[in-house]
Design an enzyme around this catalytic site. Sequence first.
Site, PDB file in Angstrom:
ATOM      1  N   ASP A  86       0.838  -1.198   0.000  1.00 35.94           N
ATOM      2  CA  ASP A  86       0.000   0.000   0.000  1.00 35.94           C
ATOM      3  C   ASP A  86       0.868   1.240   0.000  1.00 35.94           C
ATOM      4  O   ASP A  86       1.621   1.483   0.942  1.00 35.94           O
ATOM      5  CB  ASP A  86      -0.919  -0.002   1.218  1.00 35.94           C
ATOM      6  CG  ASP A  86      -1.748   1.262   1.308  1.00 35.94           C
ATOM      7  OD1 ASP A  86      -2.109   1.808   0.248  1.00 35.94           O
ATOM      8  OD2 ASP A  86      -2.014   1.710   2.426  1.00 35.94           O
ATOM      9  N   ASP A 106      -0.531   7.703  -9.271  1.00 30.66           N
ATOM     10  CA  ASP A 106      -0.691   6.572  -8.352  1.00 30.66           C
ATOM     11  C   ASP A 106      -0.667   5.269  -9.136  1.00 30.66           C
ATOM     12  O   ASP A 106      -1.489   5.064 -10.031  1.00 30.66           O
ATOM     13  CB  ASP A 106      -2.004   6.709  -7.582  1.00 30.66           C
ATOM     14  CG  ASP A 106      -2.237   5.544  -6.632  1.00 30.66           C
ATOM     15  OD1 ASP A 106      -1.302   5.193  -5.893  1.00 30.66           O
ATOM     16  OD2 ASP A 106      -3.351   4.986  -6.644  1.00 30.66           O
TER      17      ASP A 106
END
Length: 437
Positions: free
Chosen positions: A112, A316
């Site tokens: 993550d 991202d």
Amino acid sequence: MFSTTLLPAAAIAVLFISIIVYTSPCASFGTGGFSVRLIHRDSPRSPLYDPNLTAADRTTAAVRRSISRLNYFESLMSSPMEIAPKLTPDDGEYLMFFQLGTPPVPVYAIVDTGSDLTWLQCLPCKTCYNQTQPLFDPSKSSTYKKVPCSSPSCAALEVKECTEDTKSCYYDLVYGDGTSTMGILSGDTLTFEDRFRNNVTFPNITFGCSDSTYGTFEKNQGGIVGLNRNPFSLISQLEVKQFSHCMVPPDQDDSGSRMQFGSNAVISGDMTPLAFESTYNYYLILEGISVGNDKLPIPEGIFNLTKDFEGGFIIDSGTTYTLLRREAFLVLVDALGEKIHLQQKADPSNRFPLCFVAASFDELASAPVITFHFKGADVVFPQQSTYTKAFDWLWCLAMLPSNDISILGNFQQQNFHVGFDISKKLVSFAASDCAAF
């Protein structure tokens, strides 16, 4: 008008990476860096691969994950001073494989980019979710250590308490949806394996040894690996100042997808500055968008981050499809609809707002390219990184509208070396055939 319903907080997505380390024969990490292979979650090589899913099923899931990731960033920035990000571990893109302890024990974990502390479930476990792989047993690792309360690492972890019986540092992280992990802050050796089955080890990596975990996790997941720029993240602990990735399009053999760290990172091509000193996200300055040679009439500053932490443009690798502020997205859709002379048809699954009827992708080959004008860098996205196959006869713009934050997803980053130079605060883009790299 097409509308996107944001999913609840329990549907937030994260990034997964499957890792195989490559080092130059004569180089250590400090001088030569290292590279990892990325394996998509839908690849037959992935433990999350489901052969029963159709291509349309996978596309639908990717849309859901993209919107979930948007939810994550919006909830995170709504309370930027909170210690724990509002995150729920959910289906994502990649898995990371590594080994922990001495002798090394294999671990699969969620990676993550919005978390710092790496944690996994450990024995003895008071309350754990049922995972496929064995729980890590610290008593069997000769290099395992508990972090004492007197340690600077414990002092740096703000969500913690010290156990009176052992004086160990006990962390307690609660995420936005109520998902939580609690356990002993620990240290041990992290091991990767190169192509010749030689071990590449990193000693004394700090992680959380969880003995109580609450929430929804998949059985193939063994915890979370934090990759943001906060002190406890893996990037920070390894003191990585540069990294890059090159992603092969999903319709090709994805064994060529790679992420490079340290001196192996590819920092080249057009470069644009990081716009905001966030340790959780990488913000860029997007100044405009063009379709073909025509710059779109998008309101100036629509992608800027406000002083109240609203809006902004994030790059991202954990988001699949690019999301754009609705005001800009609708202008883009109108321009493409006018310039592409193919029959438009609504997506029957209501996933994408702009779709074209075409017997094959070749019919889109003459479509005008989309260019994102970042500060100092014009990034041109080829058609292969712009449209996705929704059904056998339907091709759709692989972008979605957003009400706030804009995100450059990994679908649009395919066949680019995307480099991150943390020390110089730059992000670079260099078009490349990632399968041949």
